[in-house]
Design a protein around this motif. Structure first.
Motif, short mmCIF file in Angstrom:
data_model
loop_
_atom_site.label_atom_id
_atom_site.label_comp_id
_atom_site.label_asym_id
_atom_site.label_seq_id
_atom_site.Cartn_x
_atom_site.Cartn_y
_atom_site.Cartn_z
N ALA A 145 0.73 -1.07 -0.10
CA ALA A 145 0.16 -0.09 0.23
C ALA A 145 0.92 1.27 0.04
CB ALA A 145 -0.91 0.02 1.20
N LEU A 146 0.29 2.50 -0.49
CA LEU A 146 1.03 3.55 -0.28
C LEU A 146 0.48 4.63 0.60
CD1 LEU A 146 1.47 4.49 -4.21
CD2 LEU A 146 3.33 4.62 -2.46
N LEU A 147 1.21 5.12 1.62
CA LEU A 147 0.78 6.13 2.28
C LEU A 147 0.94 7.67 1.94
CD1 LEU A 147 -0.12 6.71 5.14
CD2 LEU A 147 2.25 6.80 5.98
N ASP A 187 -2.63 -2.94 -9.18
CA ASP A 187 -1.69 -3.62 -9.88
C ASP A 187 -1.92 -3.33 -11.62
OD1 ASP A 187 -0.16 -5.56 -11.26
OD2 ASP A 187 -1.45 -7.09 -10.78
N PHE A 188 -1.38 -2.14 -11.94
CA PHE A 188 -2.06 -1.73 -13.22
C PHE A 188 -1.18 -2.15 -14.50
CE2 PHE A 188 0.75 1.78 -11.52
CZ PHE A 188 1.81 2.06 -12.52
N GLU A 189 -1.93 -2.26 -15.53
CA GLU A 189 -1.04 -2.67 -16.65
C GLU A 189 -0.67 -1.37 -17.20
OE1 GLU A 189 -3.48 -4.86 -19.95
OE2 GLU A 189 -3.31 -6.08 -18.06
N ASN A 270 -6.87 7.76 -10.40
CA ASN A 270 -5.81 7.85 -9.41
C ASN A 270 -6.00 9.30 -8.67
OD1 ASN A 270 -3.52 7.99 -7.91
ND2 ASN A 270 -2.18 8.74 -9.46
N GLU A 271 -5.96 10.28 -9.65
CA GLU A 271 -6.40 11.68 -9.18
C GLU A 271 -6.50 12.50 -10.23
OE1 GLU A 271 -2.79 13.10 -7.42
OE2 GLU A 271 -1.36 13.11 -9.13
N ILE A 272 -7.09 13.73 -9.84
CA ILE A 272 -7.57 14.97 -10.90
C ILE A 272 -6.77 16.06 -10.75
CG2 ILE A 272 -9.89 14.02 -11.01
CD1 ILE A 272 -10.88 16.36 -9.35
P1 AMP Z 1 0.47 10.42 -7.35
O1 AMP Z 1 1.16 11.42 -6.84
O2 AMP Z 1 -0.77 9.87 -6.46
O3 AMP Z 1 0.20 10.88 -8.60
O4 AMP Z 1 1.29 9.00 -7.81
C1 AMP Z 1 2.33 9.19 -8.50
C2 AMP Z 1 2.68 7.89 -9.08
O5 AMP Z 1 2.77 7.02 -8.26
C3 AMP Z 1 1.49 7.55 -10.08
O6 AMP Z 1 1.42 8.07 -11.37
C4 AMP Z 1 1.71 6.07 -10.14
O7 AMP Z 1 2.64 5.54 -10.79
C5 AMP Z 1 2.12 5.50 -8.58
N1 AMP Z 1 0.84 5.30 -7.64
C6 AMP Z 1 0.41 6.38 -6.94
N2 AMP Z 1 -0.72 5.81 -6.45
C7 AMP Z 1 -0.83 4.42 -6.68
C8 AMP Z 1 -1.44 3.23 -6.24
N3 AMP Z 1 -2.40 3.39 -5.53
N4 AMP Z 1 -1.22 2.08 -6.95
C9 AMP Z 1 -0.26 1.96 -7.84
N5 AMP Z 1 0.60 3.21 -8.14
C10 AMP Z 1 0.34 4.16 -7.56
#
Ligand code: AMP
Length: 361
Positions: A145-147, A187-189, A270-272
């Motif tokens: 997971a990511l914090l 787990d993205f493609e 993921n985000e906007i």
């Molecule tokens: P973010 O700052 O949320 O855009 O995250 C930067 C990058 O980290 C994303 O473009 C993905 O490559 C990776 N990443 C972020 N969140 C996830 C997640 N929940 N699962 C897998 N990869 C992630």
């Protein structure tokens, strides 16, 4: 405020003087519009191409109000503009995108709640305020997971990976024990984004879906067309449209998504980003009207421009010392070089990009 478009000769105020403001300013000039750029330091890349500049802090509300009083419309080139600054500007001039788009995009928990509230898939997530929240959520979500800090995270900053429950304490410390969210690792493609523009009249247009590759948490390449089936392209655009509509957004909004491997649903947001976006830079050379010009058109109440892609394109960011190769890139066929005029090439700093164009497949 009248709904009449701002005529050529009008001035757009831009909060933020980075490369996005610089490219927006250049696009505005093509339409005979001027820009006045506000930045917190004098060494802003956008200052080189603006009719007027102001230096001031983003929490100096008097300075922001004074700036907004000199322009016809205010926009932003970064999403972490303080809400009070937007309010101060809004008292003097119309502000687009609307405050709601910033509120949602600035706070990762609000963002996830908003998107999932629209029935759109996101990674499993939980709001984290304490170490015990984190331990509990780690058990529930299941590592990896990511914090991520809720605010001020970008380009992978303010993030820590959790592989096992034992990592919780060090991850919590590494992000400074700040309010956060825990996200299950998708787990993205592939990673995709949809650069979308919505006008003041509610008209919406989508650029073709982009396939993005990140390196060390920073965008490395954006490729169009994305290697996805037409049905997924359509679904990605529908998701982006739903979000833009629900926010009442005006201007460019970029929706970043994961295409999951295996099980449905295939897309998770993921985000906007409520602004022009790095993954839309290819539009400068592969479309008649770029994301920058379409943002300008939208906030000024102009008809939206043609988003049709006339070429295939690969955008590659020039990070840090990469930009030293400008001579080489400038000599390459079918390649457009874009440099941001930054004096110092620090590691990880975006210095420019190249768009390599090929005939549309
Ligand atoms: P973010 O700052 O949320 O855009 O995250 C930067 C990058 O980290 C994303 O473009 C993905 O490559 C990776 N990443 C972020 N969140 C996830 C997640 N929940 N699962 C897998 N990869 C992630």
């Amino acid at each position: 405020m009248t709904d009449a478009p701002l005529p050529p000769g009008s001035t757009i105020g831009i909060l933020g003087g980075g490369q996005l403001g610089r490219m927006m300013s250049a696009a505005a000039s093509r339409l005979g519009l001027k820009t006045h750029i506000y930045n917190d330091t004098p060494d802003a890349p956008a200052f080189h191409v603006a009719a007027k500049t102001s230096v001031g802090a983003y929490d100096d509300l008097d300075a922001i109000a004074h700036f907004a009083g000199q322009v016809d419309v205010v926009t932003c080139e970064f999403e972490n503009v303080p809400a009070a600054a937007l309010e101060a500007a809004g008292a003097a001039a119309p502000v687009f995108p609307p405050v709601k788009s910033f509120e949602v995009a600035q706070e990762r928990l609000a963002e996830k709640d908003f998107i999932s509230g629209l029935g759109i898939a996101v990674a499993p997530y939980a709001g984290i305020d304490t170490l015990s929240d984190l331990k509990e959520a780690t058990l529930r979500i299941q590592p990896p997971a990511l914090l991520k800090t809720r605010r001020f995270g970008y380009d992978g900053k303010g993030q820590a990976r959790i592989h096992t429950l034992c990592d919780a304490e060090s991850a919590w410390e590494s992000i400074g024990e700040a309010p956060a969210i825990l996200e299950g690792l998708v787990d993205f493609e592939r990673e995709l984004s949809v650069v979308t523009v919505r006008g003041r009249d509610g008209a919406v247009r989508f650029y073709d879906v982009v396939e993005n590759v990140h390196k060390d948490g920073i965008l490395h390449t954006s490729t169009v067309p994305a290697r996805i089936p037409p049905a997924l392209e359509k679904e990605a655009k529908e998701i982006a449209g739903k979000i833009a509509e629900a926010l009442g957004h005006v201007g460019i909004i970029t929706v970043e998504m994961f295409q999951r491997g295996g099980a449905a649903p295939a897309l998770a947001v993921n985000e906007i980003a409520p602004r022009v976006h790095n993954s839309g830079h290819w539009t400068q050379d592969a479309c008649l009207v770029s994301q920058f010009e379409n943002h300008v058109r939208a906030i000024c109440g102009w008809p939206l421009g043609d988003v049709t892609r006339h070429s295939d394109a690969v955008m590659t960011n020039l990070i840090g010392s990469d930009a030293e190769g400008w001579r080489h890139y400038a000599a390459e066929p079918s390649t457009a070089v874009h440099l941001y005029g930054k004096a110092e090439a620090r590691p990880g700093r975006k210095m420019g990009h190249i768009n390599k164009i090929s005939p549309k497949t």
